[in-house]
Design an enzyme around this catalytic site. Sequence first.
Site, short mmCIF file in Angstrom:
data_model
loop_
_atom_site.label_atom_id
_atom_site.label_comp_id
_atom_site.label_asym_id
_atom_site.label_seq_id
_atom_site.Cartn_x
_atom_site.Cartn_y
_atom_site.Cartn_z
N ASP A 153 -8.43 -3.34 6.13
CA ASP A 153 -8.47 -1.95 6.61
C ASP A 153 -8.85 -1.00 5.48
O ASP A 153 -9.68 -0.11 5.66
CB ASP A 153 -7.10 -1.56 7.20
CG ASP A 153 -7.15 -0.18 7.81
OD1 ASP A 153 -7.83 -0.02 8.84
OD2 ASP A 153 -6.57 0.76 7.23
N HIS A 181 -3.96 10.49 26.37
CA HIS A 181 -3.33 10.12 25.11
C HIS A 181 -1.86 10.53 24.97
O HIS A 181 -1.13 9.96 24.13
CB HIS A 181 -4.15 10.78 23.98
CG HIS A 181 -4.20 10.03 22.72
ND1 HIS A 181 -3.15 9.24 22.27
CD2 HIS A 181 -5.15 9.94 21.75
CE1 HIS A 181 -3.48 8.71 21.10
NE2 HIS A 181 -4.68 9.11 20.77
N THR A 236 -10.87 -12.69 1.36
CA THR A 236 -11.28 -13.62 0.30
C THR A 236 -11.16 -12.95 -1.07
O THR A 236 -10.85 -13.59 -2.06
CB THR A 236 -12.76 -14.04 0.52
OG1 THR A 236 -12.91 -14.39 1.87
CG2 THR A 236 -13.19 -15.17 -0.38
N LYS A 288 -9.02 -10.80 -1.78
CA LYS A 288 -7.61 -10.38 -1.89
C LYS A 288 -7.46 -8.86 -1.71
O LYS A 288 -6.73 -8.18 -2.44
CB LYS A 288 -7.01 -10.82 -3.23
CG LYS A 288 -7.14 -12.31 -3.51
CD LYS A 288 -5.87 -12.86 -4.10
CE LYS A 288 -5.81 -14.36 -4.22
NZ LYS A 288 -6.67 -15.18 -3.39
N MET A 289 -8.20 -8.36 -0.75
CA MET A 289 -8.13 -6.92 -0.46
C MET A 289 -7.71 -6.71 0.98
O MET A 289 -8.07 -7.49 1.86
CB MET A 289 -9.50 -6.27 -0.65
CG MET A 289 -9.93 -6.21 -2.08
SD MET A 289 -11.52 -5.39 -2.16
CE MET A 289 -11.70 -5.25 -3.92
N TYR A 336 -0.68 17.24 21.88
CA TYR A 336 -1.20 16.95 23.22
C TYR A 336 -0.99 18.08 24.23
O TYR A 336 -1.95 18.65 24.74
CB TYR A 336 -0.60 15.64 23.75
CG TYR A 336 -0.88 14.49 22.82
CD1 TYR A 336 -2.18 14.02 22.64
CD2 TYR A 336 0.13 13.91 22.07
CE1 TYR A 336 -2.45 12.98 21.76
CE2 TYR A 336 -0.13 12.87 21.18
CZ TYR A 336 -1.42 12.41 21.04
OH TYR A 336 -1.70 11.40 20.16
N PRO A 376 -9.02 8.66 24.63
CA PRO A 376 -9.91 7.61 24.15
C PRO A 376 -10.42 6.72 25.29
O PRO A 376 -9.75 6.56 26.32
CB PRO A 376 -9.03 6.78 23.20
CG PRO A 376 -7.83 7.62 22.95
CD PRO A 376 -7.64 8.45 24.19
N SER A 382 -9.65 5.65 13.12
CA SER A 382 -8.51 4.87 13.57
C SER A 382 -8.89 3.41 13.72
O SER A 382 -9.97 3.10 14.23
CB SER A 382 -8.04 5.41 14.92
OG SER A 382 -6.85 4.79 15.27
N GLN A 383 -8.00 2.57 13.26
CA GLN A 383 -8.19 1.14 13.54
C GLN A 383 -7.40 0.81 14.80
O GLN A 383 -6.20 1.12 14.88
CB GLN A 383 -7.66 0.26 12.40
CG GLN A 383 -7.84 -1.20 12.72
CD GLN A 383 -7.14 -2.20 11.82
OE1 GLN A 383 -6.69 -3.25 12.28
NE2 GLN A 383 -7.07 -1.92 10.53
N1 COA Z 1 -5.23 -9.98 0.59
C1 COA Z 1 -5.41 -10.79 1.65
N2 COA Z 1 -5.12 -10.43 2.93
C2 COA Z 1 -4.63 -9.19 3.14
C3 COA Z 1 -4.42 -8.29 2.06
C4 COA Z 1 -4.75 -8.73 0.75
N3 COA Z 1 -4.57 -7.94 -0.31
N4 COA Z 1 -3.93 -7.15 2.57
C5 COA Z 1 -3.83 -7.33 3.91
N5 COA Z 1 -4.23 -8.57 4.24
C6 COA Z 1 -4.24 -9.18 5.58
C7 COA Z 1 -2.96 -8.89 6.36
O1 COA Z 1 -1.97 -9.84 6.10
C8 COA Z 1 -3.47 -8.95 7.81
O2 COA Z 1 -3.60 -10.31 8.18
P1 COA Z 1 -3.87 -10.77 9.73
O3 COA Z 1 -5.31 -10.56 10.03
O4 COA Z 1 -3.52 -12.21 9.69
O5 COA Z 1 -2.96 -9.95 10.58
C9 COA Z 1 -4.86 -8.38 7.71
O6 COA Z 1 -5.27 -8.56 6.36
C10 COA Z 1 -4.95 -6.93 8.09
O7 COA Z 1 -4.24 -6.11 7.18
P2 COA Z 1 -4.77 -4.67 6.79
O8 COA Z 1 -6.24 -4.65 6.91
O9 COA Z 1 -4.21 -4.28 5.46
O10 COA Z 1 -4.27 -3.71 7.91
P3 COA Z 1 -3.03 -3.70 8.87
O11 COA Z 1 -3.19 -4.74 9.91
O12 COA Z 1 -1.77 -3.70 8.09
O13 COA Z 1 -3.25 -2.29 9.57
C11 COA Z 1 -3.01 0.06 9.88
C12 COA Z 1 -3.23 -1.08 8.86
C13 COA Z 1 -2.97 1.37 9.15
C14 COA Z 1 -4.17 0.08 10.86
C15 COA Z 1 -1.68 -0.22 10.62
O14 COA Z 1 -0.61 -0.20 9.71
C16 COA Z 1 -1.34 0.82 11.65
O15 COA Z 1 -0.61 1.76 11.37
N6 COA Z 1 -1.87 0.65 12.90
C17 COA Z 1 -1.66 1.58 13.97
C18 COA Z 1 -2.81 2.54 14.04
C19 COA Z 1 -2.81 3.33 15.31
O16 COA Z 1 -1.79 3.69 15.84
N7 COA Z 1 -4.02 3.57 15.81
C20 COA Z 1 -4.23 4.15 17.09
C21 COA Z 1 -4.33 5.60 17.16
S1 COA Z 1 -4.80 6.04 18.81
#
Ligand code: COA
Length: 635
Positions: free
Chosen positions: A439, A351, A433, A435-436, A115, A128, A563-564
């Site tokens: 993100d 940021h 659904t 199991k994935m 930054y 952002p 980014s998420q």
């Molecule tokens: N089967 C069923 N559900 C699953 C699953 C699976 N195999 N894997 C994950 N899930 C579920 C999780 O339990 C979670 O449930 P919820 O909706 O009830 O919370 C949901 O799916 C989301 O999980 P996932 O998609 O794996 O992502 P996450 O929420 O763990 O996020 C990151 C991943 C990388 C985004 C997060 O760890 C992170 O680091 N976020 C910060 C990013 C950041 O700083 N961004 C800003 C930059 S400016």
Amino acid sequence: MLGIFARTMAKDIWHKAKPCGHLVKPVAPTHIPGRYLSHQEGLPNLPVPPLQQTCERYLAALDPIVDKKELAHTQQLLAEFQRSGGVGERLQKALESRAHKTENWLSDWWLNTAYLDYRMPVAIHSSPGVVLPRLEFSDRQGQLRFAAKLIAGVLDFKTMIDNETLPVEYLGGKPLCMNQYYQVLSSCRIPGLKRDTVVNYSRSSSPPTHITVVHNCQFFVLDVYNSDGTPLTVDQLYMQLEKIWNSSLQNNEDPVGILTSNHRNTWGKAYNNLTKDKTNKGSVQDIQRSIFTVCLDAPMPHVSEELYHSQAAVQMLHGGGSHLNSSNRWFDKTLQFIIGEDGSCGVIYEHAPAEGPPIVSLIDHVVAYTKKPEIAGSPVVPFLPTPRKLHFNITPEIQKDIEDAKRNMNIMVQDVDVKVIVFSHFGKNVPKTHKMSPDAFIQMGLQLAYYRMYQRCCATYESASLRMFKLGRTDTIRSSSVDSANFVKCMDDPAKQSTEKVALLEKAVKAHRAYTDMAISGQAIDRHLLGLKLQAIEDLTSLPEVFTDTSYTVANHYKLSTSQVPAKTDCVMCFGPVVPDGYGVCYNPMAEHINFAVSAFNSCNETNTARLAQTLEGALLDMRSLLESTPKARL
Ligand code: COA
């Protein structure tokens, strides 16, 4: 004694909060002094990953994005780098020693590298924007009423910060560092000639009690607390905003705010010149010290319903150009809420002090607050002094700087293209659904879309939170992997069976989720490599070749920077690309739909936001069809 009490109380809260696999916000009690510090003290320090592990993982990450010859060359360099008694070992020891001596071996380096030393304009290149749902007003009254509610909502959030009652967040069952929340209000970036600084005034001997409001490019100081310390009511705020509006009916001919959009060295120079004058210096300090800024914007140019969100995204990112709202900003201010007369609404944030999630969490609170039914105000609103207009003495030199800044901003505005799409076919529900990880599924969709457009894989950045550690910021999830490459190459190959495609998709999704877990637990490669490099710059006369070879350059040229940023509010964050020939992609996955913001530069012939957005949509749909049409045949 008080400290012990506070710590005991704090522990109780942790126990009441039930940790689980995702982000949890327990209910907070009223006022707990010392809670923040005791929480912070309990967090682990960021580890330094083992050298050999990082070298191996780095080579694996290079595999899909560099050619075989380059890979072999880097392999040799890495073997030499990590040999016993070699340069790598020396740098690693120095890093480990730094980690022992500091709260976080990375955080200062990261703040400067990512930054404060970054000299491109913060507008578009770093800050952002957030697009909030369109509001149901199209006039001044609606605009000011909503602005008043929004201000009250932010002050309500601030109370939780001031009282240290902000609910602690959890990720993967572990409590997160809450420091960023304490950095976003009452703070501002200050330009320098070579490096900027960021200053937080909330812990000063006299913390600010005012916000700044900008309308028609004129800045006002609005005191938001009554003399008894209570925040102004929505009615009081509305009255004050009306006074501001009425005393800034004409557009300012010399809008100093636009200066903040310039290249940082240029702005640093102009800043020194601007603040030579005592009045100007005082006005600038009032903006910098303010709790946050509210930008009351002129309406955006009218566009069709379909283009509204994309139009609003650029409005939040840069304000639409000097003839529209780009001068109605102070881009150095950490938090600026933007409310247009046409019902457009959003945020832009600088940021340096924080990542998106704390900002969005604050926004979620504010949006919920604005939806609460209004409590009937007291019929007599006590007299309040008129908000103070900030004055600037404009010399011919400052005027020239303003004109230059306008010109540069307008060039940038022409160059950046943002496309916001609402992917309405499904959200997190479908990957779950199957199991994935949702993100990982979305990231594989992006990999497939990019491959379909360019027939190759590219270095891809996804932010991962390091907030499990004290003062943690982010590391990189490298979404392009051997497994993602195997999947995208197979997906459109007519010679391949769907069972194989499904198996490769599942493997790629699992690999991505495993990388995510590795990253959030401090074992990813990018910040470690950066640390080794910066250590080398501090210690050595020349940089080891692993940091100067082609592979390293390719690996850090992120054509997909993603980014998420999840939110409860149906909104989306947006940011510019990080390389001239790349894309910025931010997304908010909701339960049944996903909001995406895709950006690219018009000056690049290779990129096209609309095409990427459309290809991404197709990729996600094809992935779902694949899974649904081959449910039982998985390997
Ligand atoms: N089967 C069923 N559900 C699953 C699953 C699976 N195999 N894997 C994950 N899930 C579920 C999780 O339990 C979670 O449930 P919820 O909706 O009830 O919370 C949901 O799916 C989301 O999980 P996932 O998609 O794996 O992502 P996450 O929420 O763990 O996020 C990151 C991943 C990388 C985004 C997060 O760890 C992170 O680091 N976020 C910060 C990013 C950041 O700083 N961004 C800003 C930059 S400016």
